[in-house]
Design a protein around this motif. Sequence first.
Motif, PDB file in Angstrom:
ATOM      1  N   TYR A 254       0.799  -1.216   0.000  1.00  0.00           N
ATOM      2  CA  TYR A 254       0.000   0.000   0.000  1.00  0.00           C
ATOM      3  C   TYR A 254       0.839   1.277   0.000  1.00  0.00           C
ATOM      4  N   PRO A 255       1.957   1.347   0.766  1.00  0.00           N
ATOM      5  CA  PRO A 255       2.769   2.572   0.702  1.00  0.00           C
ATOM      6  C   PRO A 255       3.281   2.874  -0.702  1.00  0.00           C
ATOM      7  N   ALA A 256       3.692   1.833  -1.426  1.00  0.00           N
ATOM      8  CA  ALA A 256       4.166   2.049  -2.799  1.00  0.00           C
ATOM      9  C   ALA A 256       3.016   2.435  -3.710  1.00  0.00           C
ATOM     10  N   LEU A 257       1.850   1.838  -3.498  1.00  0.00           N
ATOM     11  CA  LEU A 257       0.697   2.147  -4.341  1.00  0.00           C
ATOM     12  C   LEU A 257       0.207   3.576  -4.142  1.00  0.00           C
ATOM     13  N   ALA A 258       0.426   4.132  -2.941  1.00  0.00           N
ATOM     14  CA  ALA A 258      -0.065   5.488  -2.657  1.00  0.00           C
ATOM     15  C   ALA A 258       0.546   6.527  -3.598  1.00  0.00           C
ATOM     16  N   SER A 259       1.739   6.245  -4.115  1.00  0.00           N
ATOM     17  CA  SER A 259       2.394   7.196  -5.019  1.00  0.00           C
ATOM     18  C   SER A 259       2.188   6.843  -6.488  1.00  0.00           C
ATOM     19  N   HIS A 260       1.348   5.829  -6.761  1.00  0.00           N
ATOM     20  CA  HIS A 260       1.079   5.451  -8.148  1.00  0.00           C
ATOM     21  C   HIS A 260       0.246   6.552  -8.815  1.00  0.00           C
ATOM     22  N   ALA A 262      -2.124   6.503 -10.916  1.00  0.00           N
ATOM     23  CA  ALA A 262      -3.560   6.229 -10.960  1.00  0.00           C
ATOM     24  C   ALA A 262      -4.232   6.561  -9.634  1.00  0.00           C
ATOM     25  N   ILE A 263      -3.540   6.293  -8.520  1.00  0.00           N
ATOM     26  CA  ILE A 263      -4.090   6.640  -7.208  1.00  0.00           C
ATOM     27  C   ILE A 263      -4.034   8.141  -6.991  1.00  0.00           C
ATOM     28  N   MET A 264      -2.989   8.780  -7.485  1.00  0.00           N
ATOM     29  CA  MET A 264      -2.885  10.236  -7.334  1.00  0.00           C
ATOM     30  C   MET A 264      -3.964  10.960  -8.126  1.00  0.00           C
ATOM     31  N   THR A 266      -7.013   9.790  -8.417  1.00  0.00           N
ATOM     32  CA  THR A 266      -8.170   9.690  -7.530  1.00  0.00           C
ATOM     33  C   THR A 266      -8.033  10.631  -6.342  1.00  0.00           C
ATOM     34  N   ASP A 267      -6.812  10.790  -5.811  1.00  0.00           N
ATOM     35  CA  ASP A 267      -6.600  11.732  -4.695  1.00  0.00           C
ATOM     36  C   ASP A 267      -6.993  13.150  -5.105  1.00  0.00           C
ATOM     37  N   ALA A 268      -6.633  13.533  -6.335  1.00  0.00           N
ATOM     38  CA  ALA A 268      -6.995  14.867  -6.811  1.00  0.00           C
ATOM     39  C   ALA A 268      -8.508  15.000  -6.968  1.00  0.00           C
ATOM     40  N   LEU A 269      -9.167  13.909  -7.372  1.00  0.00           N
ATOM     41  CA  LEU A 269     -10.629  13.936  -7.480  1.00  0.00           C
ATOM     42  C   LEU A 269     -11.277  14.070  -6.107  1.00  0.00           C
ATOM     43  N   ILE A 270     -10.669  13.446  -5.102  1.00  0.00           N
ATOM     44  CA  ILE A 270     -11.199  13.569  -3.734  1.00  0.00           C
ATOM     45  C   ILE A 270     -11.124  15.025  -3.278  1.00  0.00           C
ATOM     46  N   LYS A 271      -9.989  15.676  -3.528  1.00  0.00           N
ATOM     47  CA  LYS A 271      -9.841  17.084  -3.135  1.00  0.00           C
ATOM     48  C   LYS A 271     -10.851  17.960  -3.862  1.00  0.00           C
ATOM     49  N   SER A 272     -11.072  17.659  -5.138  1.00  0.00           N
ATOM     50  CA  SER A 272     -12.055  18.419  -5.899  1.00  0.00           C
ATOM     51  C   SER A 272     -13.452  18.226  -5.329  1.00  0.00           C
ATOM     52  N   SER A 273     -13.780  17.004  -4.924  1.00  0.00           N
ATOM     53  CA  SER A 273     -15.098  16.727  -4.341  1.00  0.00           C
ATOM     54  C   SER A 273     -15.245  17.414  -2.992  1.00  0.00           C
ATOM     55  N   GLU A 274     -14.169  17.484  -2.217  1.00  0.00           N
ATOM     56  CA  GLU A 274     -14.229  18.173  -0.926  1.00  0.00           C
ATOM     57  C   GLU A 274     -14.458  19.675  -1.115  1.00  0.00           C
ATOM     58  N   ILE A 275     -13.867  20.239  -2.152  1.00  0.00           N
ATOM     59  CA  ILE A 275     -14.132  21.657  -2.439  1.00  0.00           C
ATOM     60  C   ILE A 275     -15.590  21.847  -2.834  1.00  0.00           C
ATOM     61  N   ASN A 276     -16.158  20.843  -3.502  1.00  0.00           N
ATOM     62  CA  ASN A 276     -17.567  20.923  -3.861  1.00  0.00           C
ATOM     63  C   ASN A 276     -18.448  21.007  -2.617  1.00  0.00           C
ATOM     64  N   LYS A 342     -13.897   8.462  -2.288  1.00  0.00           N
ATOM     65  CA  LYS A 342     -13.001   7.815  -1.326  1.00  0.00           C
ATOM     66  C   LYS A 342     -13.163   6.301  -1.367  1.00  0.00           C
ATOM     67  N   THR A 343     -14.393   5.845  -1.508  1.00  0.00           N
ATOM     68  CA  THR A 343     -14.622   4.405  -1.640  1.00  0.00           C
ATOM     69  C   THR A 343     -14.005   3.873  -2.924  1.00  0.00           C
ATOM     70  N   GLN A 344     -14.101   4.674  -3.991  1.00  0.00           N
ATOM     71  CA  GLN A 344     -13.466   4.288  -5.253  1.00  0.00           C
ATOM     72  C   GLN A 344     -11.958   4.111  -5.063  1.00  0.00           C
ATOM     73  N   ARG A 345     -11.345   5.012  -4.304  1.00  0.00           N
ATOM     74  CA  ARG A 345      -9.907   4.904  -4.048  1.00  0.00           C
ATOM     75  C   ARG A 345      -9.588   3.635  -3.276  1.00  0.00           C
ATOM     76  N   ASP A 346     -10.396   3.319  -2.259  1.00  0.00           N
ATOM     77  CA  ASP A 346     -10.163   2.102  -1.475  1.00  0.00           C
ATOM     78  C   ASP A 346     -10.283   0.854  -2.350  1.00  0.00           C
ATOM     79  N   LEU A 347     -11.323   0.826  -3.194  1.00  0.00           N
ATOM     80  CA  LEU A 347     -11.503  -0.323  -4.085  1.00  0.00           C
ATOM     81  C   LEU A 347     -10.353  -0.434  -5.073  1.00  0.00           C
ATOM     82  N   GLN A 348      -9.908   0.706  -5.568  1.00  0.00           N
ATOM     83  CA  GLN A 348      -8.795   0.723  -6.517  1.00  0.00           C
ATOM     84  C   GLN A 348      -7.518   0.184  -5.865  1.00  0.00           C
ATOM     85  N   LEU A 349      -7.248   0.609  -4.634  1.00  0.00           N
ATOM     86  CA  LEU A 349      -6.066   0.131  -3.918  1.00  0.00           C
ATOM     87  C   LEU A 349      -6.144  -1.368  -3.663  1.00  0.00           C
TER      88      LEU A 349
END
Length: 437
Positions: A254-260, A262-264, A266-276, A342-349
């Motif tokens: 998981y630590p290595a995947l966090a910098s992938h 494809a995960i990044m 999704t991380d940017a999409l999470i931040k965009s959704s939080e701004i929403n 966030k659930t999408q990110r968990d499933l992706q990981l």
Amino acid sequence: MQKSMISRALGMALIIGFATPLSTLAYAQESAAAIPMNTQSDLQQLIQWAIKHDAGQRQIQYQADAIADLGVANSQLMDPKAKVGVGGLPVDSFAFDEDPMTNISIGLMQQFGRGDTLSLQQKQSNQQADSLREKAGVRELDVTKTITQAWIELAYLNQARQIIQQNQRLFHELEHYLGTNYGVGANQAQDLIQAEVQISRIDDQLQANQQMQDRLKAQLSEWLGNQATQLNVHDYPVWQTLNQYLATGPADYYPALASHPAIMVTDALIKSSEINVDIANEAYQPQFGVEVMYAYRQANRMNGSPAPDMVSAYLTIDIPLFTDKRQDKKLSAAQYQVGAVKTQRDLQLKAMHAKISSLIIDRNNIQQRLARYQQTLLKQAQEKTRAVERGYQNNTSQLDEYIRAASDELAIKLEQARLDADLHQANNNLAYLLNKY
């Protein structure tokens, strides 16, 4: 006597054909460790060239720039509105200087954003643009994986071709001696025909091999252009970064995947959704507007003095009083969207982690099978071929038995070569998921 001469010829051909089997290649945890660095350098140069000239990268950059610029545009105040009109105009004469109430008005109206909505919209657009730019990293990995995959297959096909050509030389030598001895009546016609049939089958294998190589090069032309047709690959890639990471024995990935990338994304999409969510919260704030009017009058007052011009100013406020069916629902919808991403990110990981675990199992099993081929199977096949050759010399076995034994030895060599390529393909998939090229 003639049969003994043929047997000796077969033995010499076997020595020539199989003196350097694929199994003698150095094999430890990774058999490609002995590859010359110039081969790895060639592969890296091809990948860098493909990424630099990849139209998909430019498309992603254009899309990201478009979203960023659109965010700047959407974060600005609404354009002011001009208002021009006539007020108090008498309908009996339509004269501008008859009634003091008659005026020609000009004004400006400006509406402001609700709370910090405008700045938040620009921030959200920047996050969406960043998400797209992270897709460029995914695209880069995709190109790297695809070219490396084709490179591995070309290396395998070249090694398989060398093995088949070694067998081809064996049966050409056999055909020559059988033809010579058949001419003097020392051999039967069926022996010669058997050798000719085997040569035809080998020729067909070589043609199929070349067909697959040409197909791979044609596919690579999508990224490499005309230079793909000039590829002549013999060695596998070096997996130094991947091997160093796996040698640390990570408990999980998981630590290595966090910098992938494809995960990044999704991380940017999470931040965009939080701004929403923040934008939805701003919808509870009142919205303001300002209007300023200037009225020009031409008539005189009742005492005969000129009527003065007039200035008017208005403040408008949009007050959200009934929020249960609009603002509340928009806020809850934005919050649900954050949870969904966030659930999408968990499933992706989890999916990527499961693929890595599966590939590690495949990698370990392929290594064990390769060791078995090196230590046992190929040696047994070679011993069988030698035993059948001795039997043929002593008139206790037939020529077709010898051909089958040689063919079995060839098949085992090709199987080992395929396993070696499969090991590199597993490494390629692992390097893609772990971003460890």
